[in-house]
Design an enzyme around this catalytic site. Sequence first.
Site, PDB file in Angstrom:
ATOM      1  N   LYS A  82      -7.184  -4.879  -2.933  1.00 29.93           N
ATOM      2  CA  LYS A  82      -7.971  -5.394  -1.804  1.00 29.93           C
ATOM      3  C   LYS A  82      -8.831  -4.281  -1.246  1.00 29.93           C
ATOM      4  CE  LYS A  82      -4.163  -4.306   1.241  1.00 29.93           C
ATOM      5  NZ  LYS A  82      -4.845  -3.227   1.961  1.00 29.93           N
ATOM      6  N   ASP A  94       0.792  -1.253   0.000  1.00 26.89           N
ATOM      7  CA  ASP A  94       0.000   0.000   0.000  1.00 26.89           C
ATOM      8  C   ASP A  94       0.821   1.298   0.000  1.00 26.89           C
ATOM      9  OD1 ASP A  94      -1.973  -1.920   0.216  1.00 26.89           O
ATOM     10  OD2 ASP A  94      -2.852  -1.172   2.067  1.00 26.89           O
ATOM     11  N   CYS A 101      -2.069  -2.675   7.569  1.00 28.20           N
ATOM     12  CA  CYS A 101      -1.988  -3.614   6.449  1.00 28.20           C
ATOM     13  C   CYS A 101      -0.721  -4.459   6.450  1.00 28.20           C
ATOM     14  CB  CYS A 101      -2.208  -2.879   5.143  1.00 28.20           C
ATOM     15  SG  CYS A 101      -3.934  -2.302   5.033  1.00 28.20           S
TER      16      CYS A 101
END
Length: 198
Positions: free
Chosen positions: A107, A9, A152
């Site tokens: 996601k 990310d 994450c």
Amino acid sequence: MSDALIVIDVQNDFCPGGALAVAGGNDIVPGLNALMAEFSAVILTQDWHPAKHSSFASQHAGKAPLEMIDMPYGPQVLWPDHCVQGSDGAAFHPALDTARADLIIRKGYNPAIDSYSAFFENDHTTPTGLEGYLRNRGIDSLTMAGLATDFCVNFSAVDAAKLGFKVRVRQDLSRGIDLDGSLAAALDGMAASGVSLD
Ligand code: VGL
Ligand code: ZN
């Protein structure tokens, strides 16, 4: 068997100036680019939410970002609107070397379930498909880094360890949000799951 680098990310919304900025999020980009050269497989993840995602505080009357809510799958932090599909905020940091990626896994696209982990949505049962991809390629060892260390990166590393992968997290190439002690808790949780923290 071989190893892969999973860069989590590294997107504009998690960097300074973004909607859910992580302090120093941009500082890790040169180091991540350099690290890619040491791996035969490089995978990037991308938080990728529909505009009215249920993890956004804006979708819950009377709720503010960083408050908690009970979802059918368990407690969920409410976030500012971030990483909306196709937006500039959802794009990778412009200096990240995305050309090196074999796979980009998105996601958080299910409007009803958040997905911190690159392996399972936050119900801890709906798979993203990443496990199958890695096993098909004969990859058994993972190095992870990116944003955010306590969300994450943490969820991805713990899930990977539970699935039997050998997992390393590069703390120096990750940055955390640190919400109410979440960074210390994440480091403890990763260590307890057998993740090696460098
Ligand atoms: C993340 C909060 C919400 C992350 C993603 O990438 O750590 N955190 N969505
Ligand atoms: Zn998100």
